[in-house]
Scaffold this motif. Structure first.
Motif, PDB file in Angstrom:
ATOM      1  N   GLY A   1       5.634  -4.026   3.037  1.00  0.00           N
ATOM      2  CA  GLY A   1       6.519  -5.116   2.630  1.00  0.00           C
ATOM      3  C   GLY A   1       6.751  -5.147   1.133  1.00  0.00           C
ATOM      4  O   GLY A   1       6.276  -4.287   0.389  1.00  0.00           O
ATOM      5  N   TRP A   2       7.477  -6.176   0.727  1.00  0.00           N
ATOM      6  CA  TRP A   2       7.795  -6.347  -0.688  1.00  0.00           C
ATOM      7  C   TRP A   2       8.068  -7.828  -0.937  1.00  0.00           C
ATOM      8  O   TRP A   2       8.311  -8.594  -0.009  1.00  0.00           O
ATOM      9  CB  TRP A   2       9.005  -5.504  -1.081  1.00  0.00           C
ATOM     10  CG  TRP A   2      10.281  -5.963  -0.424  1.00  0.00           C
ATOM     11  CD1 TRP A   2      10.730  -5.636   0.825  1.00  0.00           C
ATOM     12  CD2 TRP A   2      11.243  -6.863  -0.957  1.00  0.00           C
ATOM     13  NE1 TRP A   2      11.909  -6.264   1.094  1.00  0.00           N
ATOM     14  CE2 TRP A   2      12.258  -7.024   0.009  1.00  0.00           C
ATOM     15  CE3 TRP A   2      11.357  -7.546  -2.166  1.00  0.00           C
ATOM     16  CZ2 TRP A   2      13.370  -7.853  -0.185  1.00  0.00           C
ATOM     17  CZ3 TRP A   2      12.459  -8.364  -2.358  1.00  0.00           C
ATOM     18  CH2 TRP A   2      13.445  -8.503  -1.376  1.00  0.00           C
TER      19      TRP A   2
ATOM     20  N   LYS B   1      -0.558  -2.918   4.361  1.00  0.00           N
ATOM     21  CA  LYS B   1      -0.663  -3.494   5.701  1.00  0.00           C
ATOM     22  C   LYS B   1      -1.370  -4.849   5.737  1.00  0.00           C
ATOM     23  O   LYS B   1      -1.082  -5.662   6.586  1.00  0.00           O
ATOM     24  CB  LYS B   1      -1.343  -2.517   6.650  1.00  0.00           C
ATOM     25  CG  LYS B   1      -2.774  -2.204   6.297  1.00  0.00           C
ATOM     26  CD  LYS B   1      -3.364  -1.191   7.231  1.00  0.00           C
ATOM     27  CE  LYS B   1      -4.743  -0.811   6.720  1.00  0.00           C
ATOM     28  NZ  LYS B   1      -5.267   0.328   7.396  1.00  0.00           N
ATOM     29  N   ASP B   2      -2.281  -5.107   4.816  1.00  0.00           N
ATOM     30  CA  ASP B   2      -2.970  -6.403   4.817  1.00  0.00           C
ATOM     31  C   ASP B   2      -2.279  -7.434   3.918  1.00  0.00           C
ATOM     32  O   ASP B   2      -2.795  -8.523   3.702  1.00  0.00           O
ATOM     33  CB  ASP B   2      -4.434  -6.240   4.434  1.00  0.00           C
ATOM     34  CG  ASP B   2      -4.625  -5.716   3.027  1.00  0.00           C
ATOM     35  OD1 ASP B   2      -3.615  -5.401   2.360  1.00  0.00           O
ATOM     36  OD2 ASP B   2      -5.782  -5.625   2.580  1.00  0.00           O
ATOM     37  N   GLY B   3      -1.112  -7.083   3.392  1.00  0.00           N
ATOM     38  CA  GLY B   3      -0.349  -8.019   2.557  1.00  0.00           C
ATOM     39  C   GLY B   3      -0.700  -7.989   1.083  1.00  0.00           C
ATOM     40  O   GLY B   3      -0.093  -8.700   0.292  1.00  0.00           O
ATOM     41  N   SER B   4      -1.680  -7.158   0.713  1.00  0.00           N
ATOM     42  CA  SER B   4      -2.059  -7.093  -0.701  1.00  0.00           C
ATOM     43  C   SER B   4      -1.097  -6.181  -1.461  1.00  0.00           C
ATOM     44  O   SER B   4      -0.515  -5.254  -0.905  1.00  0.00           O
ATOM     45  CB  SER B   4      -3.494  -6.604  -0.854  1.00  0.00           C
ATOM     46  OG  SER B   4      -3.602  -5.288  -0.359  1.00  0.00           O
ATOM     47  N   LYS B   5      -0.951  -6.440  -2.740  1.00  0.00           N
ATOM     48  CA  LYS B   5      -0.051  -5.665  -3.591  1.00  0.00           C
ATOM     49  C   LYS B   5      -0.646  -4.288  -3.842  1.00  0.00           C
ATOM     50  O   LYS B   5      -1.771  -4.166  -4.301  1.00  0.00           O
ATOM     51  CB  LYS B   5       0.151  -6.405  -4.910  1.00  0.00           C
ATOM     52  CG  LYS B   5       1.225  -5.817  -5.788  1.00  0.00           C
ATOM     53  CD  LYS B   5       1.369  -6.463  -7.150  1.00  0.00           C
ATOM     54  CE  LYS B   5       1.137  -7.933  -7.218  1.00  0.00           C
ATOM     55  NZ  LYS B   5       1.322  -8.483  -8.562  1.00  0.00           N
TER      56      LYS B   5
ATOM     57  N   LYS C   1      11.853  -9.092   3.758  1.00  0.00           N
ATOM     58  CA  LYS C   1      10.789  -8.645   2.866  1.00  0.00           C
ATOM     59  C   LYS C   1       9.865  -7.604   3.495  1.00  0.00           C
ATOM     60  O   LYS C   1       8.686  -7.537   3.196  1.00  0.00           O
ATOM     61  CB  LYS C   1      10.008  -9.824   2.301  1.00  0.00           C
ATOM     62  CG  LYS C   1      10.867 -10.715   1.409  1.00  0.00           C
ATOM     63  CD  LYS C   1      10.063 -11.707   0.646  1.00  0.00           C
ATOM     64  CE  LYS C   1       9.745 -12.888   1.520  1.00  0.00           C
ATOM     65  NZ  LYS C   1       9.075 -13.969   0.850  1.00  0.00           N
ATOM     66  N   THR C   2      10.436  -6.794   4.404  1.00  0.00           N
ATOM     67  CA  THR C   2       9.733  -5.632   4.922  1.00  0.00           C
ATOM     68  C   THR C   2      10.430  -4.391   4.371  1.00  0.00           C
ATOM     69  O   THR C   2      11.551  -4.478   3.874  1.00  0.00           O
ATOM     70  CB  THR C   2       9.742  -5.581   6.465  1.00  0.00           C
ATOM     71  OG1 THR C   2      11.095  -5.530   6.921  1.00  0.00           O
ATOM     72  CG2 THR C   2       9.025  -6.793   7.054  1.00  0.00           C
TER      73      THR C   2
ATOM     74  N   THR D   1       3.810  -4.265  -0.970  1.00  0.00           N
ATOM     75  CA  THR D   1       2.562  -4.641  -0.308  1.00  0.00           C
ATOM     76  C   THR D   1       2.174  -3.645   0.778  1.00  0.00           C
ATOM     77  O   THR D   1       3.014  -2.966   1.351  1.00  0.00           O
ATOM     78  CB  THR D   1       2.658  -6.049   0.315  1.00  0.00           C
ATOM     79  OG1 THR D   1       3.717  -6.067   1.271  1.00  0.00           O
ATOM     80  CG2 THR D   1       2.920  -7.097  -0.751  1.00  0.00           C
TER      81      THR D   1
END
Length: 140
Positions: free
Chosen positions: A94-95, A107-111, A75-76, A105
């Motif tokens: 990511g995704w 760098k902080d994991g937010s969409k 998921k990267t 997503t």
């Protein structure tokens, strides 16, 4: 002593509201969340306008508006992340799958982007009123 009387109209309204609420719940639960492996692989991303046809999109094979993006099984984002990031508000890292599409997503994991399912094996994300990104699997 006060009595509450339910009229036929009130009962019909209450039944309609109840049916709408239960229908929305069952519809939402009918969307299936795919495993990440169903999306892992190489995808072609094409920056396009809302009124473009498949013929005009096929002519847009310049590096500035087409790139191949690798959705890794962990998921990267791999190859092509920089190209996709040039169109988004920040660099994609990511995704993850969602019941109705694919989320990208930062760098902080937010969409930072959402690609909604079009129904024909492709996904789109609206960037503005004039631009969207079309995402299609490479080699399928």
């Amino acid at each position: 002593m006060t009595r509450y009387v339910l009229t036929d109209t009130t009962m019909a309204w209450l039944m309609a509201v109840t049916l709408m609420m239960t229908g929305a719940t069952s519809m939402a639960s009918s969307l299936r969340l795919e495993e990440p492996s169903a999306f892992a692989g190489r995808w072609q991303a094409t920056l396009t306008g809302h009124n473009d046809t498949p013929e005009t999109r096929s002519l847009q094979d310049k590096p500035s508006n087409t790139c191949v993006v690798d959705l890794a099984p962990d998921k990267t984002l791999g190859e092509g992340a920089d190209c996709l990031g040039a169109w988004l508000s920040e660099a994609p890292i990511g995704w993850f799958p969602e019941p109705d599409g694919i989320a990208i997503t930062g760098k902080d994991g937010s969409k930072i982007a959402f690609f909604s399912r079009r129904g024909d094996g492709s996904y789109t994300s609206r960037l503005s009123s004039q631009l969207l990104i079309l995402l299609e699997r490479v080699g399928h």
